[in-house]
Design a protein around this motif. Structure first.
Motif: not given
Length: 408
Positions: A56-69
């Protein structure tokens, strides 16, 4: 910089709670209920979600913001802790953890692993190069403090603190951390670019490995903790077999060792803030750690020969735990600074994936020997097992000679 480090410290502290709970509290409770070293060590298989962070690290890079995750994963941890508070721990004479408790602990590790990816990405993007030393010191110290509170501190209070109350307190802590992750002004990052299609896994991995210094760093973080983790996971349990009490181990291997580890990490951070050269710090400290482990191994061989633990020798053994944790704290601060420095050479859209790869390999190196240590001790015997750990601790000392100049 202080405005950045304070909220990061609070979030890294709560991130250390699940690790401390399962590495400090759970093994001693299971061993005290009569489980073999093999079964106690295999309980660390619950850390498996940490090895899947690249999923799921690529999703944190490309989907939404790290702060939301970060906010969502922290809230999920609070929900899981609330559910754990409604279930009993392992009972006397049980073969292991109840299946429902084990499943929820697995979910707890899953949520903590997602939180780890998001929080590390926030730190990588938030900290300037000159702030990496202090930033990584805050990361390591706060994480270890959280682990100490949930492991050693609670172990000393087990007779007075019930299992439901423990997890209700953890749930409340995660609720407060969720508010911090969402509301702290210092954690606001630039708005992410519009989502792009994710490249195929092979191209993504190739791009990550092409970042300067990545291959060397990956090899180092995979091996630098092998011997230390193997010895550190078994030595306290062997002291328990030799007559040390669970509260005594909670004090020395939990709070005392954590205090020494935090002191080592703080010293490492001060040295890194002044000199900013993690490789130069690692060389002498790794040699000192090797000497300390050799002395601890010799002491264990003496005790295993049936010459009797004695009050003085048992005290020396407990103090050796603290020394190893102090040196381990120094090594960890320098290593995490090295990892983050390497990741900052990566494009911004790859940083979560890049750091997650390094962090996953770092965890794999920790879990590999600590999970198999019990089976090695039961199968090979203590002397061959600890001799192997000592030999593995010499590997990173030799490996430093191959370091890339870009990481100095």
């Amino acid at each position: 910089m202080r405005g950045k480090l304070l909220p990061l410290a609070g979030l890294y502290l709560v991130q250390g709670l699940p690790y401390g709970l399962q590495s400090g509290l759970l093994p001693v409770l299971l061993r005290a209920r009569g489980l073999s070293l093999t079964r106690v060590a295999l309980a660390k298989g619950l850390y498996a979600p940490w090895l899947l962070k690249l999923a799921w690290a690529p999703l944190v890079d490309r989907r939404g913001s790290p702060r939301a995750w970060l906010t969502l994963s922290t809230a999920a941890l609070g929900v899981v802790c609330g559910m754990l508070g409604a279930l009993p721990p392992a009972q006397e004479g049980a073969a292991g953890l109840p299946p429902t408790v084990a499943a929820l602990l697995l979910l707890l590790n899953l949520g903590a692993a997602v939180q780890d990816v998001a929080l590390d990405t926030v730190a990588v993007q938030l900290l300037e190069p000159a702030e990496l030393g202090p930033g990584n010191t805050v990361q390591v110290v706060a994480y270890k403090l959280g682990a100490a509170l949930a492991g050693g501190g609670l172990l000393a209070l087990v007779p007075n603190l019930s299992w439901p109350l423990l997890f209700l307190l953890l749930a409340a802590t995660y609720l407060l951390a969720t508010g911090l992750a969402w509301a702290a002004p210092a954690l606001r990052l630039p708005q992410p670019q519009p989502a792009e299609p994710l490249p195929c896994r092979w191209h993504l991995l190739r791009a990550v490995l092409a970042v300067p210094g990545t291959l060397w760093t990956a090899g180092f973080v995979l091996t630098y903790k092998l011997g230390e983790q193997g010895a550190g996971s078994l030595f306290p349990l062997l002291l328990l077999d030799l007559g040390a009490s669970a509260p005594e181990l909670g004090l020395w291997n939990g709070l005392g060792a954590a205090a020494c580890s935090i002191a080592g990490s703080s010293l490492g951070g001060a040295l890194l803030a002044r000199y900013r050269q993690p490789l130069r710090l690692l060389r002498p400290v790794l040699r000192l750690r090797l000497v300390g482990l050799a002395c601890q191994t010799a002491l264990l061989f003496y005790l295993d020969a049936g010459l009797g633990p004695g009050r003085v020798l048992r005290g020396v053994a407990l103090l050796s735990l603290c020394l190893q944790h102090f040196l381990g704290g120094l090594v960890t601060s320098a290593t995490f600074t090295l990892m983050m420095r390497c990741t900052q050479h990566a494009p911004r859209t790859l940083q979560a994936t890049h750091y997650s790869l390094l962090a996953t390999l770092e965890l794999l190196g920790k879990l590999l020997l600590s999970t198999l240590a019990g089976a090695l001790a039961d199968g090979l015997g203590l002397r061959p097992c600890f001799s192997l750990f000592l030999a593995l601790s010499a590997l990173p000392v030799l490996y430093l000679g191959l370091a890339r100049g870009v990481l100095a």
